[in-house]
Design an enzyme around this catalytic site. Sequence first.
Site, short mmCIF file in Angstrom:
data_model
loop_
_atom_site.label_atom_id
_atom_site.label_comp_id
_atom_site.label_asym_id
_atom_site.label_seq_id
_atom_site.Cartn_x
_atom_site.Cartn_y
_atom_site.Cartn_z
CD GLU A 366 11.65 -0.41 1.13
OE1 GLU A 366 12.36 0.62 1.16
OE2 GLU A 366 10.79 -0.60 0.25
CG HIS A 458 8.94 2.04 -7.64
ND1 HIS A 458 8.76 3.34 -7.21
CD2 HIS A 458 9.32 1.33 -6.55
CE1 HIS A 458 9.00 3.40 -5.91
NE2 HIS A 458 9.34 2.20 -5.48
#
Length: 729
Positions: A366, A458
Amino acid sequence: MRSRRLVGGLAALATAVSGSALVAMAAPASAGSNTSPAFARTTPDAVVQQRGNDGSVRVIEPRGGAIARPKGVAADARPETAAKAHLSTYAKAFGVPSTELKAASATKLANGSAVRFDRDVDGVPVFAGQLVVSLDRSNNLQFIVGETGGKPTRSFPSVGKLQANKFAGVAKQVVATREKLGSTAGLKVRSEGRNWYDGSILGVPGAKGVQPVYTYQVGDARRALQYRVLVDASTGKAALAYSLTERALNRVICDAKRRVDADTTCDGQANPYARVEGQGPSSVADVNKVYDFFRDTSVRYASYVNLDLTKLIGTDYGDGKGKALRATVRVCTSDPNGCPFANAFWDGQQMVFGEGVTTDDVTGHELTHGVTERTANLAYLYQSGAINEGLSDAWGEIVDLTNGSADDTAANRWKIGEGSSLGVIRDMKNPRAYDQPDKMTSDMWFDDVDFLDNGGVHENSGVFNKSVYLTADGASFNGYTIRGLGLAKTAKILWTTQNLLTSGADYKDVFYTMPLACRKNIGQAGSYITEDDCQQVDKAVRATEMYKDPLVGSAKNVDYCTNGKSPMASYAENFESKSGGWTFQGSWVLSSEVGLPYATVGKESAVAWTSSGDDVSLTQKAGVKIPAGSYLRFDHAYLLAADDGAEVQYDTGSGWKPASALPNNNGEDTPAAELGGRKSFANTSNGFGGTRYDLSSLAGRTVKFRFHSKVGTDDSAWWVDNLKIYTCG
């Protein structure tokens, strides 16, 4: 029509550019220059262009050496000055004058620099239109990569304050509709100004030329919901909307204490400080894990690529803590199963974690979204978003594999999420184990027709992940045997690649750029990267087939007529507005209202953007008389959850009947529980296809039609366009 832009294999085409001999390459014989040592001479053998088969130049690259800096440019001149001088010669190859290119940033890299240019037409930036110029230490040109978009066909419309406010309202409504919020209450909007928007740069399905847009960020107070919305300044409709939530030394960690839907800001007020730089451990395990993993990630970026992570992506909220890496842990939401919140994300300023997902690889992942935001700024949709995710997975795993944590076992190597409450979610060594593609032609490529994953960001990151694994560890795959370079060299190549890609990059750009990024490190003190290393990178991107288009399922289609006859329409509807001859009930909306303009004719289609419990129809307002020998045909795309219903019905005055009973091609064929067992379209259409009904039995009668959707989930969507009633002449 498929739901992804198919740009075809890259092939270089000869084009005359002043001052250089440009040669054509029939196929990608190498991924970037393979001359050793890289860029050693300033008299290249040739200058080549790599193009997409849409005709746009993607790469200009000298073979056999670098291109000498232009006369009058000193070896120690500012990189921006030298790059601009090179563009005065080569910008025209990308279809733009050099005067439209404005230097946005210059980054010092191994053996030189990378200068990023944004395209600006008449004072208005082109959204994601960028070129990156790579220079050596003496300002000689190594290569230019990027896409700049098409040429606007009109001037930017003049828009007053009242109209701009209306556009902001459109942006909020699009997000409310997309997220099925019921209203815009609680949403905040911030203008990012004007842009020219060419969807082909990003690979947006159905992109139609260059549009003038106003760009907005829309989010809620929690910052868990963040979107970018582009509103067409000519039509007032959304041209594009996509989520910015990328689902993380001075450290500040806050604790939301499981409060539901709380503001996630870590400033000591919205959430109390739980641990700040220099303090001892907290009693909350998640606080301590994030604090430690922030350090691990910072150390790895500093040691491998000399990057100060806090300086690049830290945030100062004016709370006296200065610029810091910040995070709020133990966040909860009111969504079903939202406490604990089973996710983590970078919100553009700080990290936000649900309980139990505070692992080293998730944290590194992240935080790298923040790094990418400050470097390539890869748009978080379609292939550019998949590359964005892949870079984050790669850096997250590099942190995981080098910080000495207890779960750094051979069995866990290259697995993402081990040790979290989610468990393993991806495997970079074997993407197929988690339903991801490991090469572009994999049958697991996700053609995300209803944009559930921002176009597959993703799912389709598996291709990038596999290439990183091959580069670092080496293996035999898809006909190539690759010698691994180790993590340190791989990290340097990734960092250089991050600084060379443009925001709209796709896998073909990575195919050429990653080997060139490797060669930019040859000879750099401390890199120890060799030409043979870069040949391994070349093989890794080739083994994963990044120069190819993805293979996706083909939609079922049917011609209007057989035997070469032409259709003669007695009725037609293209669903360009709600003011036509059809009633949009409930969650039936125009595609622009959910920020996904998706059509086969014109710019709009109708879409059933349904929620659980919806029983809604798109209904013809007035019946039409059916000529003898008529057919009904329309284009549609759908992704339907099991037992959700989507059917065509007709009414001759005695009630609605299923059109599936009529002779048809590609009609409803699967019983659906939500329709009481009646036949429905089912599963995924793989983009827009066609369905045709034979209306011979209705000849001479006045008939109304409707598209009926009845669902028990939030996971179904159905687009309809280009409807015709016709005969074959």
